[in-house]
Write a protein that holds these residues in place. Structure first.
Motif, short mmCIF file in Angstrom:
data_model
loop_
_atom_site.label_atom_id
_atom_site.label_comp_id
_atom_site.label_asym_id
_atom_site.label_seq_id
_atom_site.Cartn_x
_atom_site.Cartn_y
_atom_site.Cartn_z
N THR A 1 0.86 -1.18 0.00
CA THR A 1 0.00 0.00 0.00
C THR A 1 0.90 1.23 0.00
O THR A 1 2.07 1.16 0.39
N ALA A 2 0.35 2.34 -0.43
CA ALA A 2 1.13 3.58 -0.50
C ALA A 2 1.69 3.94 0.87
O ALA A 2 0.95 4.01 1.85
N CYS A 3 3.00 4.13 0.92
CA CYS A 3 3.73 4.49 2.15
C CYS A 3 3.51 3.50 3.29
O CYS A 3 3.67 3.84 4.46
N ASN A 4 3.11 2.27 2.96
CA ASN A 4 2.82 1.24 3.96
C ASN A 4 1.80 1.69 5.00
O ASN A 4 1.85 1.28 6.16
N ASN A 5 0.85 2.52 4.60
CA ASN A 5 -0.16 3.00 5.55
C ASN A 5 -1.24 1.96 5.85
O ASN A 5 -1.91 2.06 6.85
N ASP B 1 -6.71 6.99 6.87
CA ASP B 1 -5.46 6.28 7.13
C ASP B 1 -4.58 6.20 5.89
O ASP B 1 -3.41 5.81 5.99
N ALA B 2 -5.13 6.52 4.74
CA ALA B 2 -4.40 6.35 3.47
C ALA B 2 -3.42 7.50 3.25
O ALA B 2 -3.62 8.63 3.73
N TRP B 3 -2.38 7.20 2.47
CA TRP B 3 -1.45 8.23 2.04
C TRP B 3 -2.17 9.16 1.08
O TRP B 3 -3.03 8.74 0.28
N ARG C 1 -1.42 12.11 -1.81
CA ARG C 1 -0.38 12.74 -2.63
C ARG C 1 -0.43 14.25 -2.41
O ARG C 1 -1.48 14.87 -2.58
N ASN D 1 -6.19 10.76 -2.76
CA ASN D 1 -6.17 9.79 -1.68
C ASN D 1 -5.91 8.41 -2.27
O ASN D 1 -6.58 8.00 -3.22
N ASP E 1 -5.09 1.41 -3.09
CA ASP E 1 -4.64 0.40 -2.14
C ASP E 1 -5.64 -0.75 -2.03
O ASP E 1 -5.25 -1.92 -2.00
#
Length: 175
Positions: A38-42, A87-89, A91, A97, A102
């Motif tokens: 997932t983006a930035c391991n979030n 909770d998501a990264w 940009r 989002n 993810d």
């Protein structure tokens, strides 16, 4: 099975045998999703496995057009794949989002794991999220993006010729 073979074997299954998915196989599918990048391991993804008649009926209520035998396409398992947007990264340049992306990656990874295990799947996005939120009493901030049906296929993959007709030509695919 090689990844190339896996991609050729996977198709959208819309009819399932009346046969339960073994708990070991379901656990392996869920683990594949849990380990997905997932983006930035979030890790903003949450999955609700629907395996009881009550939960399968709730899933089917989200898109009655696909309801069969008390489930979606008669599948013995429906995975409701949700995102927690906060909770998501995000940009920073345009505030995009990553939760929808993810959740798609998680769904894809679970789908391919199921295929490797000899199970059929169908990625379902054509359902009413507001009904899913109500049916499953999802907490505030948890958004239902996808459903993944899983089970033993009772239909078959289209012939290679038919699949080729439905696949984008390489020259159209590449920019």
């Amino acid at each position: 099975m090689s990844f190339a073979d896996l991609t050729l074997e996977r198709y959208s299954c819309r009819k399932y045998e009346k046969r339960a998915v073994e708990s070991e196989k379901l656990d392996a599918i869920l683990e594949a999703g849990r380990l997905a990048p997932t983006a930035c391991n979030n890790h903003p993804v949450r999955v609700l496995p629907c395996t009881t008649p009550e939960l399968l009926e709730k899933a089917a209520a989200c898109q009655p057009r696909f309801a069969r035998d008390g489930s979606i396409f008669g599948a013995p398992v429906v995975l409701l794949v949700c995102g927690v947007d906060e909770d998501a990264w995000v940009r920073p340049y345009d505030q995009m989002n990553a939760a929808p992306i993810d959740t798609a990656i998680v769904c894809d990874q679970m789908m391919m794991q199921a295929t490797e295990l000899g199970l059929g799947t169908c990625w379902v996005c054509h359902f009413k999220p507001e009904i899913a939120r109500e049916q499953f009493d999802l907490p505030e901030g948890v958004y239902p993006y996808h459903m993944l049906t899983v089970g033993y296929a009772a239909d078959t993959i289209a012939s290679p010729e038919r699949r080729a007709e439905r696949t984008i030509a390489r020259e159209d695919f590449l920019l």
